[in-house]
Design an enzyme around this catalytic site. Structure first.
Site, PDB file in Angstrom:
ATOM      1  N   CYS A  76       0.863  -1.183   0.000  1.00  0.00           N
ATOM      2  CA  CYS A  76       0.000   0.000   0.000  1.00  0.00           C
ATOM      3  C   CYS A  76       0.896   1.227   0.000  1.00  0.00           C
ATOM      4  O   CYS A  76       1.643   1.441   0.959  1.00  0.00           O
ATOM      5  CB  CYS A  76      -0.916  -0.008   1.218  1.00  0.00           C
ATOM      6  N   CYS A 109      -3.207   7.309  -4.854  1.00  0.00           N
ATOM      7  CA  CYS A 109      -2.964   5.871  -4.705  1.00  0.00           C
ATOM      8  C   CYS A 109      -1.547   5.512  -5.138  1.00  0.00           C
ATOM      9  O   CYS A 109      -1.184   5.664  -6.307  1.00  0.00           O
ATOM     10  CB  CYS A 109      -3.976   5.045  -5.492  1.00  0.00           C
TER      11      CYS A 109
END
Length: 332
Positions: A89, A252
């Site tokens: 992530c 992101c």
């Protein structure tokens, strides 16, 4: 039984990050990938309890710090969010490293550099600091690549779509403007939330991408809708859908990595070129293709992503087994 977790809460480019600094469960496994599987098998209630309502929300994500299994790494990270326990992530890494260094939880062997073992592999991080404040984190990510091109699906509410699948730490369906999809603002957040799970379900019917070196990393988990840049100085814009009802507020990090691999594979971005990626709310990451590599014989890139995070407070959370919602819940 009451379980207590001490957390540092904040956000990276607008998307939440919860560093669980106290209460991490002991995990079995010779690698962070194996520890991820152990966590999912025995402790996934911690993820759902901390990320789902009533202690979290649809966008909640974060992670734990662990001693690494690799001798060259400074720290290990296990990620949690509403969509699962991710292999990697990007926005979470930026936040967890920022909060960890600012609060003395991470002690790098080399100031300004942290080598981090995540379930997807080893990543290299450079950070800038002014006093106690970490002002910038740049991740040199794991190899990223295009897994499939030209996947065609027909989705109720938008019609036929041609989709590419790219990997940047998670597998992304990349949807560029086409047909009835003319851009993010034309759809709006409500329609993105309605259409994205339908797109993902349709893709899962026809393709299951599998990482060539780690078969536990498989399947399309995120939908990345691309668009032209909106703000001055940006090179592209996106909205990333994850979980059941989440649009990433940040650009992101793994999605940017996947997008860089996609742009390189389609001849639109070269090694060393910068790509400023804009999120749905206008926040930004700066991406760059650092080099080309091969991953199990197929072309790949090493991307970097740079951004910053802000801590917003401390949070001591109880998960009490007497609470009927101790595992958390979602409203769908």
């Amino acid at each position: 039984m009451r379980h207590m977790f001490f957390c540092i809460d904040g956000h990276t480019a607008g998307n939440p990050v919860r560093l669980v600094a106290g209460g991490a469960p002991p995990l079995k496994g010779a690698t962070m990938s194996e520890r991820r599987q152990d966590f999912l098998a025995r402790f996934d209630w911690i993820r759902t309890g901390l990320c789902f309502e009533p202690r979290g929300h649809d966008m909640m994500s974060g992670g734990f710090l662990y001693p690494p299994t690799m001798p060259e790494a400074d720290v290990g990270i296990l990620f949690i969010e509403t969509s699962g326990c991710l292999p990697m992530c990007g926005h979470g890494t930026i936040g967890l490293i920022t909060f960890g260094i600012e609060n003395g939880l991470i002690h790098p062997a080399e100031p300004g550099r942290v080598r981090v073992e995540v379930p997807a592999g080893l990543i290299d991080i450079r950070y800038e600091q002014e006093g106690n404040r970490v002002t910038s984190v740049r991740i040199t990510n794991i190899p990223s690549y295009v897994a499939a091109r030209g996947i065609q699906v027909t989705v109720d509410g938008i019609g036929p779509l041609t989709v590419d699948i790219s990997y940047g730490g998670n597998f992304y369906a990349i949807i560029e403007p086409q047909g009835a999809y003319t851009g993010l603002d034309a759809l709006g957040a409500a329609r993105l939330l309605d259409l994205s799970p339908k797109v993902r379900a349709a893709l899962r019917e026809v393709i299951t991408p599998v990482h060539p070196l780690d078969p536990t990393i498989q399947g399309v988990s995120h939908i990345l809708w691309t668009d032209a840049a909106k703000g001055e100085g940006a090179d592209g814009r996106n909205a990333v859908f994850y979980g059941d009802r989440a649009i990433d507020r940040s650009p992101c990090g793994t999605g940017t990595s996947a997008r860089l691999a996609h742009l390189h594979a389609t001849g639109r971005l070269g090694v060393g070129e910068r790509f400023v990626h804009e999120s749905y709310i206008g926040s930004r990451f700066t991406g760059r293709i650092e080099q080309t590599v091969t991953l199990d014989g197929q072309p790949a890139i090493i991307p970097s992503i740079e951004g910053s995070a802000i801590a917003t407070g401390l949070n001591t959370i109880w998960i009490d087994r007497d609470d009927m919602f101790w595992r958390g819940f979602q409203v769908t």
